[in-house]
Scaffold this motif. Structure first.
Motif, mmCIF file in Angstrom:
data_model
loop_
_atom_site.group_PDB
_atom_site.id
_atom_site.type_symbol
_atom_site.label_atom_id
_atom_site.label_comp_id
_atom_site.label_asym_id
_atom_site.label_seq_id
_atom_site.Cartn_x
_atom_site.Cartn_y
_atom_site.Cartn_z
ATOM 1 N N SER A 101 10.554 -6.697 4.290
ATOM 2 C CA SER A 101 9.834 -5.440 4.503
ATOM 3 C C SER A 101 10.591 -4.552 5.475
ATOM 4 C CB SER A 101 8.442 -5.715 5.083
ATOM 5 O OG SER A 101 7.816 -4.501 5.473
ATOM 6 N N ASP A 102 10.571 -3.232 5.217
ATOM 7 C CA ASP A 102 11.113 -2.280 6.188
ATOM 8 C C ASP A 102 10.007 -1.332 6.674
ATOM 9 O OD1 ASP A 102 10.718 -0.574 4.068
ATOM 10 O OD2 ASP A 102 12.768 0.148 3.959
ATOM 11 N N LEU A 103 8.743 -1.632 6.322
ATOM 12 C CA LEU A 103 7.604 -0.834 6.788
ATOM 13 C C LEU A 103 6.341 -1.696 6.686
ATOM 14 C CD1 LEU A 103 7.139 2.123 7.785
ATOM 15 C CD2 LEU A 103 6.321 2.634 5.495
ATOM 16 N N THR A 104 5.778 -2.032 7.828
ATOM 17 C CA THR A 104 4.634 -2.937 7.859
ATOM 18 C C THR A 104 3.515 -2.328 8.705
ATOM 19 O OG1 THR A 104 6.136 -4.835 7.715
ATOM 20 C CG2 THR A 104 3.891 -5.287 8.482
ATOM 21 N N ILE A 105 2.299 -2.406 8.166
ATOM 22 C CA ILE A 105 1.140 -1.896 8.902
ATOM 23 C C ILE A 105 0.732 -2.931 9.947
ATOM 24 C CG2 ILE A 105 -1.282 -1.182 8.719
ATOM 25 C CD1 ILE A 105 -0.629 -0.337 5.806
ATOM 26 N N VAL A 106 0.745 -2.498 11.232
ATOM 27 C CA VAL A 106 0.454 -3.446 12.314
ATOM 28 C C VAL A 106 -0.861 -3.155 13.037
ATOM 29 C CG1 VAL A 106 2.845 -4.083 12.706
ATOM 30 C CG2 VAL A 106 1.878 -2.123 13.926
ATOM 31 N N GLY A 107 -1.511 -2.032 12.710
ATOM 32 C CA GLY A 107 -2.780 -1.737 13.372
ATOM 33 C C GLY A 107 -3.496 -0.575 12.712
ATOM 34 N N ILE A 108 -4.828 -0.578 12.831
ATOM 35 C CA ILE A 108 -5.630 0.549 12.342
ATOM 36 C C ILE A 108 -6.016 1.378 13.568
ATOM 37 C CG2 ILE A 108 -7.758 1.230 11.171
ATOM 38 C CD1 ILE A 108 -7.671 -1.482 9.701
ATOM 39 N N ILE A 109 -5.819 2.682 13.488
ATOM 40 C CA ILE A 109 -6.144 3.562 14.615
ATOM 41 C C ILE A 109 -7.658 3.821 14.613
ATOM 42 C CG2 ILE A 109 -5.697 5.808 15.675
ATOM 43 C CD1 ILE A 109 -2.990 5.816 14.188
ATOM 44 N N ASP A 110 -8.288 3.649 15.784
ATOM 45 C CA ASP A 110 -9.746 3.792 15.859
ATOM 46 C C ASP A 110 -10.209 5.197 15.483
ATOM 47 O OD1 ASP A 110 -9.396 1.245 16.814
ATOM 48 O OD2 ASP A 110 -10.762 1.456 18.505
ATOM 49 N N HIS A 111 -9.604 6.197 16.066
ATOM 50 C CA HIS A 111 -9.990 7.577 15.780
ATOM 51 C C HIS A 111 -8.727 8.412 15.663
ATOM 52 C CE1 HIS A 111 -14.066 6.469 16.846
ATOM 53 N NE2 HIS A 111 -13.606 5.967 17.976
ATOM 54 N N TRP A 112 -8.579 9.136 14.600
ATOM 55 C CA TRP A 112 -7.402 9.970 14.440
ATOM 56 C C TRP A 112 -7.738 11.251 13.699
ATOM 57 C CZ3 TRP A 112 -3.136 10.026 16.986
ATOM 58 C CH2 TRP A 112 -2.064 10.795 16.532
ATOM 59 N N LYS A 113 -7.242 12.344 14.235
ATOM 60 C CA LYS A 113 -7.443 13.630 13.592
ATOM 61 C C LYS A 113 -6.077 14.136 13.142
ATOM 62 C CE LYS A 113 -10.514 16.337 15.617
ATOM 63 N NZ LYS A 113 -11.064 17.298 16.600
ATOM 64 N N ALA A 114 -5.912 14.290 11.845
ATOM 65 C CA ALA A 114 -4.620 14.752 11.329
ATOM 66 C C ALA A 114 -4.350 16.166 11.809
ATOM 67 C CB ALA A 114 -4.626 14.706 9.809
ATOM 68 N N LEU A 166 0.820 -1.208 0.000
ATOM 69 C CA LEU A 166 0.000 0.000 0.000
ATOM 70 C C LEU A 166 0.854 1.258 0.000
ATOM 71 C CD1 LEU A 166 -2.685 -1.004 2.674
ATOM 72 C CD2 LEU A 166 -2.766 -1.326 0.194
ATOM 73 N N VAL A 167 0.379 2.274 -0.703
ATOM 74 C CA VAL A 167 1.033 3.577 -0.662
ATOM 75 C C VAL A 167 0.494 4.308 0.567
ATOM 76 C CG1 VAL A 167 1.391 5.774 -1.847
ATOM 77 C CG2 VAL A 167 1.228 3.644 -3.168
ATOM 78 N N VAL A 168 1.410 4.783 1.413
ATOM 79 C CA VAL A 168 1.020 5.485 2.640
ATOM 80 C C VAL A 168 1.776 6.808 2.723
ATOM 81 C CG1 VAL A 168 0.491 3.378 3.958
ATOM 82 C CG2 VAL A 168 2.824 4.271 3.966
ATOM 83 N N ARG A 169 1.208 7.747 3.488
ATOM 84 C CA ARG A 169 1.938 9.000 3.699
ATOM 85 C C ARG A 169 1.622 9.533 5.092
ATOM 86 N NH1 ARG A 169 0.749 13.463 -0.333
ATOM 87 N NH2 ARG A 169 0.538 11.963 -2.008
ATOM 88 N N GLU A 170 2.592 10.259 5.659
ATOM 89 C CA GLU A 170 2.425 10.735 7.036
ATOM 90 C C GLU A 170 1.404 11.858 7.146
ATOM 91 O OE1 GLU A 170 5.582 10.684 10.046
ATOM 92 O OE2 GLU A 170 6.945 10.252 8.409
ATOM 93 N N LYS A 171 1.292 12.673 6.111
ATOM 94 C CA LYS A 171 0.278 13.736 6.124
ATOM 95 C C LYS A 171 0.019 14.170 4.690
ATOM 96 C CE LYS A 171 3.961 17.020 7.108
ATOM 97 N NZ LYS A 171 4.491 17.947 8.087
ATOM 98 N N ALA A 172 -1.091 14.850 4.476
ATOM 99 C CA ALA A 172 -1.422 15.341 3.145
ATOM 100 C C ALA A 172 -0.253 16.175 2.637
ATOM 101 C CB ALA A 172 -2.700 16.163 3.199
ATOM 102 N N GLY A 173 0.222 15.844 1.453
ATOM 103 C CA GLY A 173 1.336 16.597 0.893
ATOM 104 C C GLY A 173 2.699 16.042 1.280
ATOM 105 N N GLY A 174 2.727 15.104 2.225
ATOM 106 C CA GLY A 174 3.991 14.516 2.650
ATOM 107 C C GLY A 174 4.481 13.483 1.648
ATOM 108 N N GLY A 175 5.710 13.057 1.814
ATOM 109 C CA GLY A 175 6.287 12.067 0.918
ATOM 110 C C GLY A 175 5.569 10.729 1.037
ATOM 111 N N ARG A 176 5.484 10.024 -0.088
ATOM 112 C CA ARG A 176 4.810 8.737 -0.080
ATOM 113 C C ARG A 176 5.783 7.580 0.089
ATOM 114 N NH1 ARG A 176 0.667 9.376 -5.034
ATOM 115 N NH2 ARG A 176 2.439 10.387 -6.026
ATOM 116 N N GLN A 177 5.370 6.584 0.862
ATOM 117 C CA GLN A 177 6.167 5.377 1.036
ATOM 118 C C GLN A 177 5.286 4.158 0.756
ATOM 119 O OE1 GLN A 177 9.014 5.093 4.298
ATOM 120 N NE2 GLN A 177 8.435 7.134 4.929
#
Lengths: 83, 83, 83, 83, 83
Positions: free
Chosen positions: A69-82, A25-36
């Motif tokens: 892998s050097d980046l693995t998704i281990v959990g979904i956050i229940d509620h998060w506000k960027a 999956l393509v993920v990013r730390e915040k809108a406009g941030g670099g994609r990993q």
């Protein structure tokens, strides 16, 4: 671990066999941030805010000590506000 | 994993024996970004957008636990549009 | 791996025994960039542009799994033009 | 190790089994800085300034070599004044 | 390895047992730079310019493969002029 948002699935037909069929999956730390790229060990959908583990821990979190892998998704956050 | 673009092959005649004959490629995250060197485990050509794995996973992705890599190309992205 | 330029030898009389007699070199990614210390596994001279491996791969590249390095020079680049 | 301040507990109902019941805390290096997630091996409360260990050492600090952490709180700092 | 200057000792009464009695020092790469914590394997005093090893090599440099360090001081630099 990093807090990242899932953007979309990444398609890579030509890849090493060790990656197997785990979704990338393509993920990013915040809108406009670099994609990993992260390996999905949970089952996420675009828009989810997730916890990503890096370093050597990403390998076992993806299923085995040999998984490349050097980046693995281990959990979904229940509620998060960027920020 | 990082999303990087292949620029060219890097020639290093004087290198440690453990690197063997695997190709070393110059890659960068975006035009104008810093350049790094990745071991090619796939067979890439300049211009390809690729998935690069770092950390300790880069070693096994390059072929063995003893291989001295901290950045290995593990897949070519089918379609990618740079930001 | 990173592309760095050798600046000079670093002298550290008081250091842990595990470092042995391997030369420690001051390297930097570009003129004006931050300086780091790398273990020389090749035999470099000031001005050389080199390939430095980090992460856990730096240990074996320096000679053994127990060697305490997180940055090891693994090759000299034949021709390099700084950006 | 990094010096970080505990902000709050992170709730992730859907996570990999290997994370167990260890608390996951949101931490940041300074007010306004990026937020990360750390495994709590001590028992912290919001506001505490703590020492966080990363890299492969975060796994064993969290309790076992197999624990999937890349950032673990290993100590509470007695007195700390943020910069 | 990084070149850092020792600022002071860090006191953390409440910490995990694995840290033992090794001194923890506050270090920074340059005046005004961010502060980190390093395990002292040498015996440093405030003001010393030191070589800090990170990544998985920090563990063995601190004394054993199980020691939870990601930054360990492995040498004092004889002469160093900050930039």
């Amino acid at each position: 671990m990093k807090i990242m948002q899932v953007e979309k699935t990444l398609v890579s037909t030509n890849r090493i066999a060790e990656l197997g069929h785990r979704p990338l999956l393509v993920v990013r730390e915040k809108a406009g941030g670099g994609r990993q790229v992260a390996v999905d060990a949970i089952g996420c959908i675009p828009g989810d805010w997730v916890i990503c583990v890096g370093s050597s821990a990403a390998r076992e979190a993806a299923g085995s000590k040999e998984y490349p892998s050097d980046l693995t998704i281990v959990g979904i956050i229940d509620h998060w506000k960027a920020e």
